[in-house]
Design a protein around this motif. Sequence first.
Motif, mmCIF file in Angstrom:
data_model
loop_
_atom_site.group_PDB
_atom_site.id
_atom_site.type_symbol
_atom_site.label_atom_id
_atom_site.label_comp_id
_atom_site.label_asym_id
_atom_site.label_seq_id
_atom_site.Cartn_x
_atom_site.Cartn_y
_atom_site.Cartn_z
ATOM 1 N N PHE A 1 0.848 -1.188 0.000
ATOM 2 C CA PHE A 1 0.000 0.000 0.000
ATOM 3 C C PHE A 1 0.885 1.241 0.000
ATOM 4 O O PHE A 1 2.026 1.201 0.466
ATOM 5 N N ALA A 2 0.356 2.330 -0.496
ATOM 6 C CA ALA A 2 1.090 3.587 -0.475
ATOM 7 C C ALA A 2 1.195 4.084 0.966
ATOM 8 O O ALA A 2 0.280 3.902 1.768
ATOM 9 N N THR A 3 2.319 4.720 1.249
ATOM 10 C CA THR A 3 2.491 5.313 2.573
ATOM 11 C C THR A 3 1.690 6.610 2.637
ATOM 12 O O THR A 3 1.272 7.161 1.610
ATOM 13 N N VAL A 4 1.518 7.116 3.842
ATOM 14 C CA VAL A 4 0.820 8.393 4.029
ATOM 15 C C VAL A 4 1.554 9.500 3.271
ATOM 16 O O VAL A 4 0.923 10.350 2.630
ATOM 17 N N ASP A 5 2.871 9.487 3.309
ATOM 18 C CA ASP A 5 3.662 10.505 2.608
ATOM 19 C C ASP A 5 3.487 10.408 1.087
ATOM 20 O O ASP A 5 3.417 11.427 0.393
ATOM 21 N N GLN A 6 3.426 9.178 0.552
ATOM 22 C CA GLN A 6 3.223 8.998 -0.887
ATOM 23 C C GLN A 6 1.852 9.519 -1.317
ATOM 24 O O GLN A 6 1.726 10.167 -2.357
ATOM 25 N N VAL A 7 0.840 9.244 -0.520
ATOM 26 C CA VAL A 7 -0.508 9.733 -0.834
ATOM 27 C C VAL A 7 -0.548 11.256 -0.767
ATOM 28 O O VAL A 7 -1.112 11.914 -1.646
ATOM 29 N N ALA A 8 0.078 11.838 0.237
ATOM 30 C CA ALA A 8 0.119 13.294 0.365
ATOM 31 C C ALA A 8 0.823 13.928 -0.829
ATOM 32 O O ALA A 8 0.367 14.947 -1.361
ATOM 33 N N ALA A 9 1.920 13.309 -1.260
ATOM 34 C CA ALA A 9 2.656 13.838 -2.419
ATOM 35 C C ALA A 9 1.809 13.757 -3.683
ATOM 36 O O ALA A 9 1.803 14.682 -4.498
ATOM 37 N N MET A 10 1.092 12.660 -3.860
ATOM 38 C CA MET A 10 0.226 12.509 -5.030
ATOM 39 C C MET A 10 -0.880 13.563 -5.016
ATOM 40 O O MET A 10 -1.169 14.187 -6.035
ATOM 41 N N ARG A 11 -1.482 13.755 -3.857
ATOM 42 C CA ARG A 11 -2.544 14.770 -3.748
ATOM 43 C C ARG A 11 -1.991 16.152 -4.063
ATOM 44 O O ARG A 11 -2.637 16.938 -4.762
ATOM 45 N N ALA A 12 -0.829 16.464 -3.563
ATOM 46 C CA ALA A 12 -0.227 17.770 -3.811
ATOM 47 C C ALA A 12 0.022 17.984 -5.298
ATOM 48 O O ALA A 12 -0.245 19.066 -5.827
ATOM 49 N N ARG A 13 0.511 16.937 -5.988
ATOM 50 C CA ARG A 13 0.747 17.047 -7.441
ATOM 51 C C ARG A 13 -0.560 17.278 -8.173
ATOM 52 O O ARG A 13 -0.651 18.116 -9.066
ATOM 53 N N ARG A 14 -1.586 16.521 -7.815
ATOM 54 C CA ARG A 14 -2.872 16.661 -8.507
ATOM 55 C C ARG A 14 -3.503 18.015 -8.244
ATOM 56 O O ARG A 14 -4.045 18.646 -9.128
ATOM 57 N N TRP A 15 -3.454 18.466 -7.006
ATOM 58 C CA TRP A 15 -4.054 19.762 -6.688
ATOM 59 C C TRP A 15 -3.302 20.884 -7.356
ATOM 60 O O TRP A 15 -3.902 21.859 -7.798
ATOM 61 N N SER A 16 -1.977 20.775 -7.461
ATOM 62 C CA SER A 16 -1.215 21.851 -8.102
ATOM 63 C C SER A 16 -1.525 21.883 -9.589
ATOM 64 O O SER A 16 -1.551 22.957 -10.193
ATOM 65 N N LYS A 17 -1.804 20.733 -10.219
ATOM 66 C CA LYS A 17 -2.171 20.713 -11.636
ATOM 67 C C LYS A 17 -3.549 21.320 -11.834
ATOM 68 O O LYS A 17 -3.797 21.995 -12.824
ATOM 69 N N ASN A 18 -4.468 21.066 -10.903
ATOM 70 C CA ASN A 18 -5.834 21.587 -11.018
ATOM 71 C C ASN A 18 -5.883 23.082 -10.736
ATOM 72 O O ASN A 18 -6.856 23.731 -11.108
ATOM 73 N N ALA A 19 -4.888 23.620 -10.076
ATOM 74 C CA ALA A 19 -4.888 25.025 -9.730
ATOM 75 C C ALA A 19 -4.579 25.905 -10.938
ATOM 76 O O ALA A 19 -4.832 27.097 -10.920
ATOM 77 N N ASP A 20 -3.997 25.320 -11.987
ATOM 78 C CA ASP A 20 -3.611 26.093 -13.186
ATOM 79 C C ASP A 20 -4.799 26.638 -13.916
ATOM 80 O O ASP A 20 -5.845 26.236 -13.991
#
Length: 80
Positions: free
Chosen positions: A61-80
Amino acid sequence: MAGISLNLPEDLSNSLTDLAKTNGQTASYLAMDVLRDYIAHEKTLTAQIEQAVKEADEGKFATVDQVAAMRARRWSKNAD
């Protein structure tokens, strides 16, 4: 090549015919192209799901840090 017969609602049949004409294709060719893409997409999706289930069954399973990093990448892409 094997033949197939489809009964389509009139609106879908008209849309298929219109789009095929616009693209200089036959409705049969366009339908075949769409089905080919759909089947390829579904095969890929099914393989990805099967791989994810296998990994989950193995306890991977993904670690908490991996999930947080994925969310951050997705949110930063959606912010454009």
